[in-house]
Scaffold this active site. Structure first.
Site, PDB file in Angstrom:
ATOM      1  N   CYS A 148       0.839  -1.198   0.000  1.00 52.86           N
ATOM      2  CA  CYS A 148       0.000   0.000   0.000  1.00 52.86           C
ATOM      3  C   CYS A 148       0.870   1.243   0.000  1.00 52.86           C
ATOM      4  CB  CYS A 148      -0.938   0.019   1.205  1.00 52.86           C
ATOM      5  SG  CYS A 148      -0.077   0.246   2.773  1.00 52.86           S
TER       6      CYS A 148
ATOM      7  N   ASP B 288       9.544  24.181 -32.195  1.00 54.38           N
ATOM      8  CA  ASP B 288      10.103  22.991 -32.835  1.00 54.38           C
ATOM      9  C   ASP B 288      11.241  22.373 -32.038  1.00 54.38           C
ATOM     10  OD1 ASP B 288      12.181  24.737 -33.252  1.00 54.38           O
ATOM     11  OD2 ASP B 288      11.827  24.964 -35.407  1.00 54.38           O
TER      12      ASP B 288
ATOM     13  N   CYS C   7       3.748   1.732   2.432  1.00 52.70           N
ATOM     14  CA  CYS C   7       5.023   1.067   2.094  1.00 52.70           C
ATOM     15  C   CYS C   7       5.878   1.971   1.213  1.00 52.70           C
ATOM     16  CB  CYS C   7       4.758  -0.244   1.357  1.00 52.70           C
ATOM     17  SG  CYS C   7       3.748  -1.432   2.261  1.00 52.70           S
TER      18      CYS C   7
ATOM     19  N   ASP D 244       5.194  29.449 -31.653  1.00 55.28           N
ATOM     20  CA  ASP D 244       6.192  29.927 -32.598  1.00 55.28           C
ATOM     21  C   ASP D 244       5.594  29.793 -34.000  1.00 55.28           C
ATOM     22  OD1 ASP D 244       8.681  30.744 -33.620  1.00 55.28           O
ATOM     23  OD2 ASP D 244       9.237  28.669 -34.000  1.00 55.28           O
TER      24      ASP D 244
ATOM     25  N   ASP E  33      14.284  26.984 -30.046  1.00 58.45           N
ATOM     26  CA  ASP E  33      13.344  27.498 -29.047  1.00 58.45           C
ATOM     27  C   ASP E  33      13.673  27.022 -27.632  1.00 58.45           C
ATOM     28  OD1 ASP E  33      11.780  28.710 -31.060  1.00 58.45           O
ATOM     29  OD2 ASP E  33      10.822  26.796 -31.484  1.00 58.45           O
TER      30      ASP E  33
END
Length: 853
Positions: A11, A641, A14, A441, A645
């Protein structure tokens, strides 16, 4: 990030304990444990053995992923083995055996006692024998499900109780109390007190002890099967990877295991076969189905020189290729690694659930003890009080809390990967849907990124064909991007260029040459350049200005001093861009276009695309400052792209790299789009929002279930409505809670990523006023005042430094970006300056200036 496999977790408590234990290891900078995939991602310089030791000290097991795999083997091969469902078959076997013993137990304990079902004569009125039989049957079920007790008490002794602890305590308490009642019954029978014998007979909870274990096992099995389905998309990708490849060695074809393929090997792929590794086509032509990687259903045509990727399907022709990327370097392996890493990270929304999970189990144990003591103090019998305490233990479910976020993240990531949308982390999957501003862009994002001929306007006595032929002859020797657009159009028309001589690139955006066959003087260039020596007619001048207003570049051509016509060239808008921008606006997102174009061209393209705002004249290095300004107005996403950038993608709240193709490892981006389709941007935001909504639903169910279930189990409503919960029904509710959470997450597989029908506007839209955009434009105005110099003679970095220093010494120059490789200097200005001054500054350093634009 190093990946480890973790065993022994049951669970969220843990995973929390393991994270805390590993985070304390010197050299660990970050640790994230996934309960869903039973894996752990660790960042830092810590020794792997120290990390494994920390996990083992915490009471769990760990091993480094890929440590035993062969060198060069793919992530797909390793991952497929890692994600193999080993848990469900074991749980199924345990359930079958447990159910067999439980049915017999229930027949004797409830069937005979409540409905007087027949039993062997030996057991008739032999209550001690009945008790002993129930004891033995319950012990059999407990031995079959001993894992609950081993893990539960081990965790308790390590000071980190978990779900197994709750189950072990609940079942164990029922068994111990029932055993006590059995011994007390034997004493009463020895004394002939049959009334007490019957009383103790009804105090047996053996069937509850066994039923709790069996029902929890049912829930665990359903949960395991559902969790396995959440990784179906990832496993589907892994199964695509071929296990063998056909190599060409010494002129013969040899089939080898995929891990034996090396970079540079030549391999062949026949129709119907999957491509084994990334490569370049050397020979042949075929249509290749790349839908598994990009989500694009239309096959891509491949010929010599084209790239191919592993796991894509060759559909028609024979291909001979050279391997360029193998093993973990292939596009498929990188995608699998990215999806796996995203599953290993934690979304911010999961932190609240983790904080609750960290104290949940100890709190439940405390509530159980208090419940038992309160009912005893209220005068109830020990059996009644103990039943309430046990019900609290077995109905409480930390698993639902722990799984609420990771299952949705895993399914969402898988859905994204199937559609060519790759989220690098769980954070990016959660945050993408919260964006208020999207900055696009222009070049390569909104537009195709490749100039095309859009209009052919011949002058009097010229046809479109003759005009294009003239331009083709003149531009054939030019390297300018606009020239390439004319060359491409002419080649599409099946033309061949007429030979020319005395070719010259003239200052001021012009070209000239003599056509060899008739010695005609050909000239071409911008409207201003041609007008300076060959005036255009009013109609052509008006048409050229109209084209410029539409965002196109008019190129004028002359022959022997006569105007031949105008060819308009433009970077055309992608077919899907207007629709994508409409979808973004319908989501309540403010759409901004960034471009280095002049204001007039930018406005024209912005109108065609339908964006809210246009910010023009932005150099690549100036995008980052624009994004910084936009972030002050709202959460901002930058879409580019990924090539020039990177600063803007990094600065934005969320960076999306579009059109990555096979290059998915773009460091600056948070989200990578495989295809060059702007429609994938709203799809990514849509998927993020759907995933976040699913997480909210899961967390609500997990918290609501426990808030309602624990008081009911504790008997809070018993004094008012006589409502009490049998521990067996508590166990059934617990077993179903996690299953419900996982099943809800699986609904994401039905989500229509590309459908805009259910789009809703953001509850918190950004308000970017015209005044704000004007301020941003003013801030970048200095960057927009630029000139580009073409310089000859620069050979190295020292040359760059000399030119840069000379230019920046001029008071009007704020910055000079110099490249000896490109032979250019891009200059940012804070005022007007004559070209001659710039030229003199550079040529004084013994370099030659070819052109200034």
């Amino acid at each position: 990030m190093k990946q480890y496999s973790v065993t022994g977790m049951s669970c969220a408590a843990c995973s929390n304990r393991i994270e805390k234990a590993v985070s304390r290891v010197p050299g660990v900078t970050a640790c994230s444990v996934s309960l869903l995939t039973h894996s752990m991602g660790v960042e830092g310089t810590a020794d792997p053995q120290a990390i494994i030791s920390a996990v083992e000290t915490a009471g769990y097991g760990a091993s480094e992923q890929g440590s035993s795999s062969a060198k060069g083997s793919s992530i797909a091969a390793d991952g497929e083995e890692l994600l193999k469902d080993r848990e469900t078959p074991i749980l199924k076997q345990r359930l079958i055996y447990s159910a067999g013993f439980l049915i017999i137990l229930m027949y004797f304990s409830m069937g005979h006692m409540m409905w007087n079902w027949p039993v062997p004569a030996f057991f008739s009125d032999n209550h001690v024998a009945m008790g002993l039989l129930q004891l033995l049957l319950t012990m059999a079920v407990m031995v079959i499900n001993q894992k609950f007790f081993i893990n539960g008490f081990k965790s308790l002794f390590h000071g980190s109780p978990n779900m197994d602890t709750l189950v072990a305590l609940g079942s164990g308490a029922s068994f111990v109390y029932s055993t006590y009642a059995l011994f007390a019954m034997t004493g009463a029978q020895m004394q002939g007190d049959m009334e007490s014998v019957m009383t103790y007979m009804h105090e047996f909870y053996f069937e509850s002890a066994a039923m709790i274990l069996t029902l929890i096992t049912v829930g665990k099995m359903l949960e395991a099967r559902s969790k396995g389905r959440t990784t179906n998309a990832l496993k589907g990708l892994m199964k695509l990877a071929p296990k063998t490849a056909t190599l060409v060695r010494d002129g013969a074809e040899v089939t080898v295991s995929i891990d034996q393929v090396q970079t540079g090997d030549t391999f062949v792929v026949r129709p119907g076969e999957n491509i084994p590794v990334d490569g370049i086509v050397l020979e042949g032509a075929s249509a290749v189905n790349e839908s598994a990687l990009t989500g694009e259903s239309i096959p891509a045509d491949k010929t010599a020189g084209d790239k191919v990727s592993a796991a894509t399907s060759n559909q028609s022709g024979f291909l001979r290729c050279r391997a360029t990327r193998v093993g973990e370097d292939t596009t498929l392996s990188q995608i699998i690694q990215m999806v796996s890493d995203a599953a290993a990270t934690k979304a911010p929304i999961a932190k609240a659930a983790d904080r609750v999970s960290g104290v949940f189990v100890p709190a439940v144990i405390a509530i159980s003890i208090i419940t038992t003591l309160v009912w005893l103090a209220a005068g109830q019998t020990l059996g009644f009080a103990l039943a309430r305490g046990i019900s609290v233990l077995v109905i409480s479910c930390p698993c639902a809390l722990g799984l609420a976020t990771p299952v949705a993240i895993m399914v969402g990531n898988g859905m994204g990967a199937k559609n060519g949308i790759l989220f690098k982390t769980a954070v990016s999957l959660e945050e993408t849907g919260k964006m208020q501003i999207v900055a696009l862009d222009k070049t390569g994002t909104i537009t195709e990124g490749q100039p095309k001929v859009t209009d052919l306007i011949p002058a009097e006595d010229y046809s479109e064909a003759s005009l294009l032929s003239l331009a083709y002859a003149l531009e054939a020797k030019s390297e300018h991007p606009l020239a390439k657009a004319i060359l491409k159009r002419a080649e599409e028309e099946g033309m061949r260029p007429d030979p020319v001589e005395d070719f010259k690139a003239l200052p001021g955006n012009g070209l000239s040459a003599l056509r060899t066959k008739d010695h005609s003087a050909l000239t071409g260039g911008s409207l201003a350049f041609i007008n300076s020596h060959t005036p255009l007619s009013p109609s052509l001048t008006s048409r050229a200005k109209q084209l410029a207003e539409e965002g196109k570049t008019p190129l004028v051509f002359t022959e022997n001093g006569r105007i031949a016509g105008i060819i308009a060239v433009a970077d055309t808008i992608k077919a899907d861009s207007p629709q994508a921008i409409r979808e973004l606006k319908n989501m309540g997102i403010h759409v901004v276009m960034l471009t280095g174009d002049n204001e007039r061209t930018a406005r024209a393209i912005g109108r065609q695309a339908g964006v809210d705002e246009v910010i023009a004249g932005v150099l690549p290095e100036g995008k980052e400052s624009v994004i910084r300004a936009l972030k002050e107005k709202g959460k901002t996403c930058m879409v580019g792209d990924g090539i020039n950038d990177a600063p803007a993608l990094t600065r934005a709240d969320m960076g999306i790299a579009i059109g990555a193709g096979t290059d998915v490892a773009i460091d600056a981006a948070d989200v990578v789009l495989m295809k060059s389709r702007l429609l994938d941007v709203p799809a990514a935001i849509r998927l993020s929002r759907a995933t976040l909504q699913n997480i909210h639903e899961n967390l609500f169910w997990a918290f609501f279930y426990n808030v309602i279930g624990i008081p009911l189990a504790a008997g809070v409503w018993y004094p008012l409505f006589h409502l009490k919960l049998n521990p067996m029904f508590g166990a059934a509710a617990m077993s179903l809670s996690s299953f419900c959470v996982v099943s809800n997450a699986l609904r994401l597989n039905l989500f229509q990523v590309k459908s805009a029908k259910k789009d809703k506007k953001s509850k918190h839209p950004a308000t970017v006023s015209a005044a704000a955009v004007h301020t941003i434009n003013e801030e970048k105005e200095i960057t927009a005042m630029t000139k580009t110099m073409k310089i000859e003679g620069m050979m190295c970095g020292h040359c760059e430094a000399a030119v840069k220093k000379a230019l920046e010494a001029l008071p009007q120059v704020t910055e000079a970006v110099v490249s000896h490789e490109k032979g250019t200097a891009v200059i940012a200005l804070n005022g007007e300056i004559a070209d001659e001054m710039l030229k003199k500054a550079v040529e004084d350093k013994d370099y030659k200036v070819l052109d200034i634009q």
